[in-house]
Design a protein around this motif. Structure first.
Motif, short mmCIF file in Angstrom:
data_model
loop_
_atom_site.label_atom_id
_atom_site.label_comp_id
_atom_site.label_asym_id
_atom_site.label_seq_id
_atom_site.Cartn_x
_atom_site.Cartn_y
_atom_site.Cartn_z
N ALA A 297 5.71 54.00 -54.93
CA ALA A 297 5.12 55.30 -54.56
C ALA A 297 4.09 55.15 -53.45
O ALA A 297 3.76 56.11 -52.77
CB ALA A 297 4.49 55.96 -55.78
N LEU A 298 3.59 53.94 -53.29
CA LEU A 298 2.62 53.68 -52.22
C LEU A 298 3.15 54.13 -50.87
O LEU A 298 2.42 54.71 -50.05
CB LEU A 298 2.29 52.18 -52.18
CG LEU A 298 1.33 51.72 -51.08
CD1 LEU A 298 -0.05 52.29 -51.32
CD2 LEU A 298 1.29 50.21 -51.01
N ILE A 299 4.45 53.86 -50.62
CA ILE A 299 5.01 54.28 -49.34
C ILE A 299 6.11 55.33 -49.48
O ILE A 299 6.60 55.84 -48.48
CB ILE A 299 5.55 53.09 -48.52
CG1 ILE A 299 6.69 52.39 -49.27
CG2 ILE A 299 4.45 52.13 -48.16
CD1 ILE A 299 7.44 51.39 -48.40
N THR A 300 6.52 55.66 -50.72
CA THR A 300 7.59 56.66 -50.87
C THR A 300 7.09 57.95 -51.50
O THR A 300 7.87 58.88 -51.69
CB THR A 300 8.75 56.11 -51.72
OG1 THR A 300 8.26 55.74 -53.02
CG2 THR A 300 9.37 54.90 -51.07
N GLY B 89 9.00 61.10 -54.52
CA GLY B 89 10.15 60.55 -53.83
C GLY B 89 11.31 60.33 -54.78
O GLY B 89 11.16 60.36 -56.00
N ILE B 90 12.48 60.05 -54.22
CA ILE B 90 13.69 59.93 -55.02
C ILE B 90 13.60 58.79 -56.03
O ILE B 90 14.17 58.85 -57.13
CB ILE B 90 14.92 59.75 -54.09
CG1 ILE B 90 16.22 60.04 -54.85
CG2 ILE B 90 14.93 58.39 -53.45
CD1 ILE B 90 16.44 61.48 -55.15
N LEU B 91 12.84 57.73 -55.72
CA LEU B 91 12.71 56.59 -56.63
C LEU B 91 11.83 56.91 -57.82
O LEU B 91 11.92 56.26 -58.87
CB LEU B 91 12.13 55.38 -55.90
CG LEU B 91 13.00 54.73 -54.83
CD1 LEU B 91 12.27 53.58 -54.18
CD2 LEU B 91 14.32 54.25 -55.43
N SER C 280 11.96 57.68 -48.79
CA SER C 280 12.90 56.63 -49.23
C SER C 280 14.09 56.48 -48.30
O SER C 280 14.39 55.36 -47.85
CB SER C 280 13.37 56.89 -50.67
OG SER C 280 12.33 56.62 -51.58
N PRO C 281 14.82 57.57 -47.97
CA PRO C 281 15.94 57.39 -47.04
C PRO C 281 15.50 56.97 -45.65
O PRO C 281 16.23 56.25 -44.96
CB PRO C 281 16.61 58.78 -47.01
CG PRO C 281 15.59 59.73 -47.52
CD PRO C 281 14.74 58.95 -48.48
N LEU C 282 14.31 57.36 -45.24
CA LEU C 282 13.81 56.97 -43.92
C LEU C 282 13.61 55.47 -43.84
O LEU C 282 14.05 54.80 -42.89
CB LEU C 282 12.49 57.70 -43.64
CG LEU C 282 11.96 57.71 -42.21
CD1 LEU C 282 12.96 58.33 -41.25
CD2 LEU C 282 10.64 58.48 -42.16
N PHE C 283 12.97 54.90 -44.87
CA PHE C 283 12.76 53.45 -44.89
C PHE C 283 14.06 52.69 -45.15
O PHE C 283 14.30 51.64 -44.57
CB PHE C 283 11.71 53.08 -45.94
CG PHE C 283 10.30 53.36 -45.52
CD1 PHE C 283 9.74 52.67 -44.45
CD2 PHE C 283 9.54 54.31 -46.17
CE1 PHE C 283 8.43 52.92 -44.05
CE2 PHE C 283 8.23 54.58 -45.77
CZ PHE C 283 7.67 53.89 -44.71
N GLY D 90 21.52 53.33 -57.11
CA GLY D 90 22.11 52.68 -55.95
C GLY D 90 21.46 53.20 -54.68
O GLY D 90 21.03 54.35 -54.60
N CYS D 91 21.34 52.34 -53.67
CA CYS D 91 20.68 52.71 -52.42
C CYS D 91 21.35 53.91 -51.79
O CYS D 91 22.55 53.91 -51.51
CB CYS D 91 20.70 51.54 -51.45
SG CYS D 91 19.96 51.91 -49.85
N ILE D 92 20.57 54.95 -51.52
CA ILE D 92 21.12 56.19 -50.99
C ILE D 92 21.61 56.01 -49.55
O ILE D 92 22.47 56.75 -49.08
CB ILE D 92 20.06 57.31 -51.07
CG1 ILE D 92 20.72 58.68 -50.89
CG2 ILE D 92 18.94 57.10 -50.05
CD1 ILE D 92 19.80 59.83 -51.19
N GLY D 93 21.09 55.00 -48.85
CA GLY D 93 21.49 54.78 -47.47
C GLY D 93 22.54 53.70 -47.29
O GLY D 93 22.77 53.24 -46.17
N ALA D 94 23.21 53.29 -48.39
CA ALA D 94 24.16 52.17 -48.31
C ALA D 94 25.30 52.46 -47.34
O ALA D 94 25.68 51.61 -46.54
CB ALA D 94 24.72 51.87 -49.70
#
Length: 457
Positions: free
Chosen positions: A75-78, A82-84, A254-257, A389-393
């Motif tokens: 959460a520090l950066i998301t 956020g989605i996570l 999250s998707p941006l990173f 699962g990673c949303i940007g996979a």
């Protein structure tokens, strides 16, 4: 019967995972097998690598949950929303809102953008003759992620984010911040000249810029735009209400990173392996040449050998070594062991990908294995799986193929050293320790009998 427990001091285990993660995991697996416990302070975590066990933790959503609180540190950066960090219906709903941007027609529209950005960035290094692959590829994936997620490609806000996003990732990967993450008493904001204070400063700057962009775009209300931000500001939550500006901002992070960093890591490993093994590069060039002049990006991403090479790179050095943590909600059996409620479980992606029963001679690069067999999502899962699962996979693999194809078709690259590249584990990702130094000598020669077609022009 108890699950075997790794008998190694916490500090030594952390040191080995940080500096020699793959060999350390190989040693553990050889000694303890497909399931073992590692104690991180007072928190024991069960690690599994057996495919049926992986399937169970991905699909048994009744007894094995993926609560967002287990990702609290992210959460520090998301952001807190956020989605996570979301759970249940909210998580499922928000994820569904964002997934279309990473698939189908919207992905197709990004194809030429990816190729053109790759060529633009690579052309800048022709005069200098050398470059470090990771930050160079990160520059490309950053611009792609800002286009896909935010719809930004120019302007003051774009330039600031273009600087801040990789800077905060670099700050979090610094040795001092790695130490700080394990020592909470060092997590004090003493101003931007202190390590933690500087991280907080970067976070605040990014959050403010994104919040301002959300507010501005909501006022503009342009329904013709197709980026994730534009869709989120018009989207309704599970109760039928428009989401707040803060909710939208946090969902962007999250998707941006992921679209920037996970993609850049995977593509850097791809460049390393393809140029470490000249025969692989030659076979890829032959396959690309078969498409003729100026092939469509969607034709490129469907090439079988190119796909196999990308998969083999992700098998050997997956973008993530472990899945996101799960928690046992009610007593359940896993691999013959009874796990009590509250037990934390993580899949070990790397060890599953190293199983000789699935991948004979697992230490060898053999892209052909992916042409001979189709693996299940519990045997091959480089970006995790299940609800987390990673949303940007899909975008990461899409970028891998197009960026590599563009580079091979337009440039002659060689590795800057003959020494094998070593992995370095930070966070959940496995980075190339040196960044992969490369020489870019000349554009690939083209003749009438052996033409390498320029891509996406």
């Amino acid at each position: 019967m108890k699950i075997p427990e790794v008998s190694i001091p916490l500090w030594l285990n952390i040191l080995k995972i940080a500096n020699d993660p793959l060999n350390h995991l190989d040693v553990i697996a050889k000694k303890y097998g497909d399931i073992f416990i590692i104690n991180f302070g007072e928190t024991p975590i069960v690690f599994v690598s057996e495919p049926q066990a992986i399937k169970q933790i991905f699909t048994n959503t009744k007894d094995i949950k993926t609560p967002g609180e287990l990702n609290a540190e992210m959460a520090l950066i998301t952001g807190n929303q956020g989605i996570l960090q979301l759970d249940g219906l909210r998580h499922k709903h928000r994820r569904k809102l964002m997934m279309p941007a990473f698939h189908g027609v919207k992905m197709q529209t990004q194809g030429k953008l990816i190729c053109n950005l790759t060529k633009k960035v690579m052309d800048e290094y022709l005069a200098s003759k050398t470059f470090i692959a990771y930050p160079t590829v990160e520059e490309i994936t950053l611009q792609v992620s800002m286009e896909v997620v935010l719809g930004l490609r120019e302007g003051e806000r774009y330039e600031k984010l273009k600087h801040l996003l990789p800077t905060i990732l670099k700050s979090m990967r610094s040795p001092i911040m790695q130490i700080t993450s394990f020592l909470p008493f060092l997590q004090k904001d003493l101003g931007k000249w202190s390590p933690w204070g500087y991280l907080m400063y970067l976070r605040q700057e990014i959050f403010q810029l994104l919040y301002a962009e959300v507010q501005e775009r909501r006022q503009q209300a342009d329904t013709s735009r197709t980026d994730i931000l534009s869709e989120l500001i018009f989207a309704h939550d599970e109760m039928g209400e428009l989401m707040t500006d803060e909710e939208v901002r946090d969902l962007l992070l999250s998707p941006l990173f992921a679209a920037q960093d996970a993609s850049a890591v995977a593509i850097t490993w791809l460049l390393y392996w393809v140029h470490h093994l000249p025969q692989v590069r030659e076979q890829l060039l032959q396959e690309l040449t078969s498409l003729g002049d100026s092939p469509d990006p969607m034709s490129i991403v469907q090439l079988p050998y190119l796909s196999a090479v990308c998969n083999e790179v992700l098998r050997i050095y997956p973008a993530q070594l472990f899945t996101f943590p799960r928690r046992i909600e009610s007593s359940t059996e896993l691999m013959g062991y009874e796990l009590s409620a509250g037990t934390l479980v993580m899949g070990c992606i790397y060890l599953t990908h190293q199983r000789p029963d699935l991948y004979p001679q697992p230490k060898q690069f053999q892209a052909e294995r992916f042409l001979a067999k189709q693996y299940t999502p519990y045997e091959f899962f480089p970006f995790g799986g299940g609800a987390r699962g990673c949303i940007g996979a899909a975008l990461a693999v899409f970028e891998m193929k197009l960026i590599l194809a563009t580079i091979l078709s337009n440039y002659q690259l060689t590795l800057g050293t003959k020494q094998p590249e070593q992995p370095k584990f930070e966070g959940l990702m496995c980075y190339p320790a040196s960044g992969v130094k490369m020489h870019i000598s000349t554009k690939t020669p083209r003749t009438s009998t052996e033409t390498t077609a320029p891509l996406c022009v």
